[in-house]
Design an enzyme around this catalytic site. Structure first.
Site, short mmCIF file in Angstrom:
data_model
loop_
_atom_site.label_atom_id
_atom_site.label_comp_id
_atom_site.label_asym_id
_atom_site.label_seq_id
_atom_site.Cartn_x
_atom_site.Cartn_y
_atom_site.Cartn_z
N CYS A 113 66.63 40.19 22.27
CA CYS A 113 67.09 41.58 22.07
C CYS A 113 68.34 41.66 21.18
O CYS A 113 68.63 42.71 20.63
CB CYS A 113 67.34 42.26 23.40
N HIS A 249 71.80 48.71 21.88
CA HIS A 249 70.47 48.21 22.23
C HIS A 249 69.91 49.13 23.31
O HIS A 249 70.60 49.50 24.25
CB HIS A 249 70.59 46.77 22.74
N ASN A 279 62.28 49.55 25.53
CA ASN A 279 63.06 48.44 24.98
C ASN A 279 62.20 47.71 23.95
O ASN A 279 61.23 47.04 24.32
CB ASN A 279 63.47 47.52 26.13
#
Ligand code: UT7
Length: 322
Positions: A113, A249, A279
């Site tokens: 990520c 994020h 996500n």
């Protein structure tokens, strides 16, 4: 010394969006639970035969068009992904071929990520060292391919997508001028078991599935993100009020709210896409960035703080003037 200036952005989401209610037909979950715990309402999922490189290519084309740049002017492609088309070659080389720019450097960066933050840091260093002038930086993922769709604790959280930016080298005229001010990268591999994929070419010779201890990851995320955003501000001698936009994020709205609260930033200064995208790992920051640039929120000269945290653990931040 040269500075990396953002001159274009692009994004791509697969056509199919899956709403929470659709998931609750196949697993024991609910729209209420997912929204309350994460803020996510839907996520996009790549079609059969649609690969990470396809998503990346579409985002790259849009970024080049918005930069007013031909692919032939690029001299480097850096692509962040944890879900490459194949174990090798790098997905960046697939995108390079489709863009028709054989010969220039092209490679993948893997920091899950945090991938886009790592990729920006790498590209920025190539530019600052005088080795590259025009760099395409992409974050692209198809996490739908590594999810265990029977595991309600993880499969509701992730989605597919891609985002890209074009960086151009310009003479450094200080922090008042446009461009990347600083990058900050961290990792701590002892937390491997909290977020990993239980497969790989060298270990199991399978692709594997994502496994996560969500509560533990959450706990580390709020601490690590608070640390790295402060580090970025201190490195530039700036107070949080100087930030025009937090581009975080997009893992969980509660984590984002926590970071914004620590910085005392009002919600209007936080770019949120988690509701619509879930996500998307390395794609999440560039997707959010492009959304706020294309709807006119982020304008040239704005100070943007990008941050991310992911498997490894890895975490990092980039402070820049758009
Ligand atoms: O991008 C990489 C970084 N990743 C992250 O930042 C993710 C960080 N973690 C999180 O976002 C949160 O921890 C989650 C959203 C994953 C989970 O939220 P939580 O508030 O930590 O919930 P929990 O894991 O403690 O689960 C609470 C309850 C459990 O039931 P019991 O044991 O209390 O009876 C779970 O089994 O919720 C249950 N549960 C669900 N219920 C309905 C877990 N997943 C689901 C679900 N639907 N999808």
């Amino acid at each position: 010394m040269m500075k990396s200036v953002f001159i274009g952005s692009g994004a791509y989401l697969p056509q199919r969006a899956i709403a929470n209610d659709e998931l609750s037909k196949t697993i024991d979950t609910s729209d209420e639970w997912i929204v309350a715990r994460t803020g996510i309402r839907r996520r996009h999922v790549a079609a059969e035969g649609e690969f990470t490189s396809d998503l990346a290519y579409e985002a790259a084309k849009e970024a080049l068009a918005s930069a007013g740049m031909k692919a032939s002017e690029l001299d480097l492609i850096v692509l962040a992904t944890a879900t490459p088309d194949e174990t090798f070659p790098a997905t960046a080389t697939v995108v390079q071929t489709r863009l028709g720019v054989a010969g220039i450097g092209a490679f993948d960066v893997q920091a899950v990520c945090t991938g886009f933050i790592y990729a920006l840091a790498v590209a920025n260093n190539f530019i600052k060292a005088g080795q590259s002038r025009n760099v395409l930086v992409i974050g692209a993922e198809t996490f739908s391919r590594i999810l265990d769709w029977q595991d309600r604790a993880t499969c509701v959280l992730f989605g597919d997508g891609a985002g890209a930016v074009v960086l151009r080298a310009e003479p450094d005229q200080g922090n008042g001028a446009r461009g990347i001010m600083s990058t900050h990268l961290h990792a701590d591999g002892q937390h491997h078991d909290m977020l990993y994929v239980d497969g790989g070419p060298s270990s199991t010779r399978t692709t594997g599935h994502l496994r996560m201890k969500g509560k533990e990851v959450f706990r580390h995320a709020v601490v690590n993100l608070a640390q790295v955003v402060n580090e970025a501000l201190q490195a530039n001698d700036l107070e949080a009020e100087a930030i025009d936009w937090l581009v975080p994020h997009q893992a969980n709205k509660r984590i984002i709210d926590h970071t914004a609260k620590k910085l005392k930033l009002p919600p209007e200064k936080v770019v949120l896409t988690v509701e619509e995208h879930g996500n998307t790992s390395a794609a999440s920051v560039p997707l959010a960035l492009h959304e706020a640039v294309s709807d006119g929120r982020i304008t040239p000269g704005d100070v943007i703080l990008m941050e991310a945290m992911g498997g490894g653990f890895t975490w990092g931040a980039v402070l820049a003037r758009w």
